[in-house]
Design a protein around this motif. Structure first.
Motif, short mmCIF file in Angstrom:
data_model
loop_
_atom_site.label_atom_id
_atom_site.label_comp_id
_atom_site.label_asym_id
_atom_site.label_seq_id
_atom_site.Cartn_x
_atom_site.Cartn_y
_atom_site.Cartn_z
N LYS A 194 31.23 39.34 76.53
CA LYS A 194 30.93 37.91 76.37
C LYS A 194 30.79 37.21 77.71
CE LYS A 194 30.55 36.54 72.10
NZ LYS A 194 29.27 35.98 71.66
N GLY A 195 31.75 37.42 78.58
CA GLY A 195 31.69 36.75 79.87
C GLY A 195 31.59 35.25 79.74
N HIS A 196 30.55 34.68 80.34
CA HIS A 196 30.38 33.23 80.41
C HIS A 196 29.87 32.62 79.11
CE1 HIS A 196 26.39 34.91 80.96
NE2 HIS A 196 25.92 33.77 80.53
N GLU A 197 29.40 33.44 78.18
CA GLU A 197 28.73 32.90 76.99
C GLU A 197 29.66 31.99 76.19
OE1 GLU A 197 27.27 36.19 74.74
OE2 GLU A 197 25.55 36.52 76.06
N LYS A 198 29.06 30.98 75.58
CA LYS A 198 29.84 30.01 74.81
C LYS A 198 29.37 29.95 73.36
CE LYS A 198 32.20 28.48 78.41
NZ LYS A 198 31.54 29.23 79.49
N GLN A 199 28.90 31.07 72.84
CA GLN A 199 28.42 31.07 71.47
C GLN A 199 28.56 32.45 70.84
OE1 GLN A 199 24.34 29.86 71.98
NE2 GLN A 199 23.66 31.86 72.67
N GLU A 200 28.59 32.47 69.53
CA GLU A 200 28.55 33.69 68.74
C GLU A 200 27.38 33.54 67.79
OE1 GLU A 200 30.40 37.46 67.29
OE2 GLU A 200 29.97 36.42 69.17
N ILE A 201 26.36 34.38 67.98
CA ILE A 201 25.12 34.28 67.22
C ILE A 201 25.24 35.12 65.95
CG2 ILE A 201 22.63 34.63 67.25
CD1 ILE A 201 22.79 34.39 70.32
N MET A 202 25.21 34.43 64.81
CA MET A 202 25.32 35.09 63.52
C MET A 202 23.95 35.09 62.84
SD MET A 202 28.58 35.52 63.86
CE MET A 202 29.20 36.09 62.28
N LYS A 203 23.88 35.65 61.65
CA LYS A 203 22.61 35.75 60.94
C LYS A 203 22.03 34.38 60.61
CE LYS A 203 20.40 37.89 56.92
NZ LYS A 203 20.57 38.78 55.75
N ASP A 204 22.86 33.49 60.10
CA ASP A 204 22.35 32.20 59.63
C ASP A 204 22.83 31.01 60.46
OD1 ASP A 204 20.96 33.37 57.45
OD2 ASP A 204 22.88 33.57 56.39
#
Length: 495
Positions: A461-471
């Motif tokens: 993940k590191g710096h990322e600020k999101q979790e991308i899901m299907k919908d």
């Protein structure tokens, strides 16, 4: 700007309704952004084709159109400029429209599978220690001095935006620019029109093969950068693809090639590395002698980045005294070998490692620094290179004492399918593996496995600020999740 001047360096196939004295006040490749007096560049895309929106662009006031496909309708009063590749033309047009801003700055482009972000920040810190005002374009965000500028979610923005932000940097007094250049950006001509002084190659390992299909295509995309550099190319000579690149550049260009690594024989190489949780002591062997240095960020792969940064700095006349001070005061880079201070009985590290090589180098570095067990929590992205999943699983099983496989941006795929593909690789090396689909719970479970002195490694993940899901796309923060996991453990032990 007059249309004639704007088209100065384009390879034009045909012009219809030529109006060389026509004033162009904006360049657009999105018809929704067209205003009266615009030049519209019709670019074929993966989802839609800009040629379909030429009529809309003209109705909104476009006075000239650059296109690569033959058209069936040509309106009076509008200039039509046909080129062989309109995407290629966009960067050149942008550069001329903004007055070739990169020509007035020292621009260093960094490409490679891993290390680009850390290297740009190192370079920026070194040159700021020298007293220069610097710009940065990269994965986490863009910077003008200390001001954060939105990167619109791309490591390398579209070529028009690249020219726009470089121009803003120039107008605000930046003399140096350090730019991550992704393989996608190179393949899609996003750095056309940028005058690079230096190109740096960090490495080439498996990643993005869902896009490039083969390693050779991936390599060829990366190699494009080094034919744009004008002062020197700086290449990791320990990397086999780096050595191949050196041979190509020495044969096909007259630009100097400087190599670096850990092996004697390179122009610059490091030896006598002493690893610690706070950083690394090492001796750098240079063409002018040896230097003993301290890098304020841990990890062997960070030393590689530091050597490349040193070469670029020395080439620009920065003294070794300034470089020594800069490396010793280098702040950590967000989500890159970041050791958290959580007052836990075990260590917690967050790193962006999301490719086989970056995961391997991360775990190797952790093993050299710490004596406790390694508990690794990680996953693989959905809708990306599927071949690397079992490879990363095998690496995890080889270097970690306990592996927790969890989600990491599953996107349109079933998270369990991704997890199972990773676990299959882990089980080739060890049976010390568990699966927890929800990442927050996976990190907590990993924390419960840690004994005093162990290292909890949170990778991907590191710096990322999101979790991308299907919908949907959910807000996510790895630091907050780690803190919550430690807090839950403390609460549990108190009850």
């Amino acid at each position: 700007m007059k249309l004639e001047k704007l088209l100065n360096e384009l390879r034009i196939i045909e012009i219809r309704n030529n109006q060389p004295d026509c004033d162009i006040n904006k360049i657009c490749y999105n018809s929704r952004e067209v205003v009266p007096g615009s030049l519209f560049v019709a670019i074929p895309g993966y989802v839609t084709d800009g040629h379909q929106y030429i009529g809309k662009a003209i109705s909104q006031g476009a006075v000239a159109v650059v296109h690569q496909d033959d058209l069936t309708d040509y309106q009076a009063g509008v200039s039509y400029i046909k080129v062989g590749d309109s995407r290629h033309a966009l960067g050149i047009l942008g550069s001329y429209f903004y007055g070739k801003p990169s020509a007035s700055m020292v621009v260093t482009g960094i490409t490679g599978t891993n290390g680009k972000t850390s290297l740009t920040y190192m370079l920026k810190h070194i040159f700021e220690t020298e007293g220069k005002k610097c710009g940065l374009i990269g994965t986490i965000h863009n910077l003008i001095g200390d001001q954060v500028v939105d990167n619109r979610g791309r490591t390398t923005p579209e070529s028009l935006e690249v020219q726009e932000i470089i121009n803003e940097m120039k107008e605000r007094g930046c003399t140096h620019l350090f730019m991550e250049v992704s393989s996608h950006g190179l393949a899609l001509d996003r750095v056309n029109g940028v005058d690079f002084d230096y190109g740096i190659f960090t490495n080439l390992t498996q990643d993005h093969l869902d896009y490039h299909k083969t390693f050779e295509n991936y390599f060829e995309a990366k190699a494009k950068l080094f034919f744009q550099a004008q002062k020197a190319n700086i290449i990791n000579g320990d990397d086999p693809w780096g050595r191949k690149l050196c041979d190509i550049l020495k044969e096909k260009t007259s630009v100097p090639v400087l190599t670096y690594g850990m092996n004697p024989g390179h122009d610059y190489y490091a030896r006598d590395l002493i690893f610690g949780a706070k950083g690394t002591d090492f001796t750098l062997v240079t063409p002018d002698g040896e230097e003993k240095l301290w890098l304020n960020i841990p990890g062997e792969f960070m030393v590689y980045n530091a050597i490349a940064a040193i070469i670029a700095a020395v080439a620009e006349g920065v003294t070794m005294a300034v470089i020594r001070t800069a490396l010793a005061t280098m702040p950590g880079v967000e989500g890159r070998m970041e050791i958290l201070d959580l007052e836990a009985p075990f260590n917690v590290i967050i790193d962006y490692a999301h490719s086989p090589d970056s995961l391997e180098k991360l775990l190797q570095s952790v093993r050299k620094i710490f004596t406790g067990r390694i508990v690794l929590v990680f996953g693989c992205n959905g809708d990306r290179d599927k071949e690397k999943r079992p490879i990363m699983g095998r690496i995890a099983g080889e270097y970690a004492d306990m592996v927790v496989v969890t989600s990491d941006n599953p996107a349109s795929e079933n998270p369990i399918d991704i997890i199972n593909a990773v676990v299959a690789g882990v089980r080739e090396k060890t049976d010390q593996v568990a699966t927890v689909e929800l990442r927050q719970e996976g990190i907590y479970y990993g924390a419960t496995l840690c004994r005093p002195g162990d290292v909890l490694v949170l990778a991907g993940k590191g710096h990322e600020k999101q979790e991308i899901m299907k919908d949907e796309t959910l807000y996510y923060n790895e630091w907050d999740t780690a803190r919550e996991a430690v807090a839950r453990l403390k609460l549990k032990s108190e009850n």
